[in-house]
Design a protein around this motif. Structure first.
Motif, short mmCIF file in Angstrom:
data_model
loop_
_atom_site.label_atom_id
_atom_site.label_comp_id
_atom_site.label_asym_id
_atom_site.label_seq_id
_atom_site.Cartn_x
_atom_site.Cartn_y
_atom_site.Cartn_z
N LYS A 248 -10.54 -31.22 -31.97
CA LYS A 248 -10.46 -31.04 -30.52
C LYS A 248 -11.48 -30.03 -30.03
N GLU A 249 -11.67 -28.93 -30.78
CA GLU A 249 -12.66 -27.92 -30.41
C GLU A 249 -14.07 -28.48 -30.46
N MET A 250 -14.36 -29.27 -31.48
CA MET A 250 -15.68 -29.90 -31.57
C MET A 250 -15.98 -30.71 -30.32
N VAL A 251 -15.00 -31.49 -29.90
CA VAL A 251 -15.21 -32.39 -28.76
C VAL A 251 -15.19 -31.63 -27.44
N ALA A 252 -14.18 -30.80 -27.23
CA ALA A 252 -14.06 -30.10 -25.94
C ALA A 252 -15.22 -29.14 -25.73
N HIS A 253 -15.51 -28.32 -26.73
CA HIS A 253 -16.64 -27.40 -26.57
C HIS A 253 -17.97 -28.14 -26.66
N VAL B 101 -4.42 -32.03 -27.12
CA VAL B 101 -4.37 -31.20 -25.93
C VAL B 101 -2.97 -31.23 -25.31
N GLN B 102 -2.41 -32.40 -25.16
CA GLN B 102 -1.09 -32.51 -24.54
C GLN B 102 0.00 -31.84 -25.39
N GLU B 103 -0.13 -31.95 -26.70
CA GLU B 103 0.90 -31.36 -27.57
C GLU B 103 0.84 -29.84 -27.58
N HIS B 104 -0.36 -29.28 -27.52
CA HIS B 104 -0.51 -27.84 -27.71
C HIS B 104 -0.95 -27.09 -26.46
N ALA B 105 -1.00 -27.75 -25.32
CA ALA B 105 -1.55 -27.14 -24.11
C ALA B 105 -0.85 -25.84 -23.73
N GLU B 106 0.47 -25.82 -23.78
CA GLU B 106 1.17 -24.63 -23.32
C GLU B 106 0.92 -23.44 -24.25
N VAL C 149 -6.28 -29.71 -14.41
CA VAL C 149 -7.03 -30.18 -13.25
C VAL C 149 -6.60 -31.61 -12.95
N HIS C 150 -6.41 -31.93 -11.68
CA HIS C 150 -6.00 -33.28 -11.32
C HIS C 150 -7.16 -34.25 -11.47
N SER D 239 -10.97 -41.71 -17.49
CA SER D 239 -11.14 -42.05 -18.91
C SER D 239 -10.26 -41.15 -19.78
N LEU D 240 -10.06 -41.56 -21.01
CA LEU D 240 -9.28 -40.75 -21.95
C LEU D 240 -9.90 -39.38 -22.13
N LEU D 241 -11.21 -39.33 -22.24
CA LEU D 241 -11.87 -38.04 -22.40
C LEU D 241 -11.68 -37.17 -21.18
N ASP D 242 -11.84 -37.73 -19.98
CA ASP D 242 -11.65 -36.95 -18.77
C ASP D 242 -10.21 -36.46 -18.66
N ARG D 243 -9.27 -37.27 -19.07
CA ARG D 243 -7.86 -36.83 -19.05
C ARG D 243 -7.63 -35.68 -20.01
N ALA D 244 -8.25 -35.75 -21.18
CA ALA D 244 -8.12 -34.66 -22.15
C ALA D 244 -8.75 -33.39 -21.60
N LEU D 245 -9.93 -33.51 -21.03
CA LEU D 245 -10.60 -32.35 -20.46
C LEU D 245 -9.76 -31.74 -19.34
N ALA D 246 -9.27 -32.58 -18.43
CA ALA D 246 -8.49 -32.09 -17.30
C ALA D 246 -7.20 -31.43 -17.77
N SER D 247 -6.56 -31.99 -18.78
CA SER D 247 -5.32 -31.40 -19.31
C SER D 247 -5.57 -30.04 -19.94
N SER D 248 -6.81 -29.82 -20.40
CA SER D 248 -7.15 -28.53 -21.01
C SER D 248 -7.65 -27.52 -19.98
N GLY D 249 -7.63 -27.91 -18.69
CA GLY D 249 -8.06 -26.99 -17.64
C GLY D 249 -9.52 -27.10 -17.28
#
Length: 204
Positions: A122-127, A153-158, A170-171, A177-187
């Motif tokens: 997740k860090e590789m992709v998000a960063h 991201v969804q499992e560990h976000a909190e 972020v809404h 896309s799946l990637l945009d949803r992951a990014l948005a869920s991570s803030g």
């Protein structure tokens, strides 16, 4: 089959991270990133440390040495090539099936090795996305990798938010896309882009 079912995803995430790193130019290093607390240099140092060196050390069940914690990786002219080489070593370390078993000591707490691997991917992709956006590049990931990142991201976000690792979500539209949803869920705001330098107006 060597390693674990996640190993091919790790391999692809590492290859994409290496590609993004090689697209960074020296003039990018002092610029802003989607991570408000990091300029590009600081973000890259964090990315290189934990997704390459940290990934190998986790596989070997060893703590990162202080020398690596203190190093400015971007100070080396060929830092991107060194990062790619270290990613290869880290991915190779996780090719051993036994590495995916048991727990990994993270210093003060332990986690299952599979969970640690998922979080580093997740860090590789998000960063990787952060660095790509900060340097005018486009991160490219397939849906199966993006789906895995979204799940992590969804499992560990909190937990991430408790430690300041994620901002508020972020809404994004339901069609994102799946990637945009992951990014948005991570803030992260998937629409974030590096500011364009202001053009100087030539004298009249």
């Amino acid at each position: 089959m060597n390693g674990h079912a996640l190993h091919p995803l790790m391999t692809r995430a590492a290859a994409e991270a290496a590609r993004i790193a090689r697209g960074v130019r020296k003039e990018h290093l002092d610029g802003p990133t989607p991570c408000a607390d990091f300029d590009t240099r600081a973000l890259i140092n964090h990315w290189v440390l934990y997704t390459a060196h940290g990934l190998e050390y986790r596989a070997r069940r060893k703590a990162l040495p202080q020398e690596l914690l203190d190093r400015d990786f971007t100070a080396a002219p060929a830092w991107a090539d060194a990062y790619a080489d270290q990613l290869d070593r880290a991915v190779a370390a996780w090719a051993e099936p036994a590495v995916w078993e048991g727990e990994v000591d993270l210093g003060g707490m332990t986690m299952p090795a599979v969970t640690v691997a998922q979080m580093v991917i997740k860090e590789m992709v998000a960063h990787g996305w952060d660095v790509a956006r900060a340097t005018g590049q486009q991160l490219e990931v397939q849906d199966d990798l993006a789906q895995m990142v979204l799940g992590v991201v969804q499992e560990h976000a909190e937990v991430y938010r408790q430690y300041g690792g994620f901002a508020a979500p972020v809404h994004v539209p339901a069609t994102a896309s799946l990637l945009d949803r992951a990014l948005a869920s991570s803030g992260r705001d998937p629409r974030w882009a590096a500011p364009t330098p202001t053009s100087l107006t030539p004298p009249a």
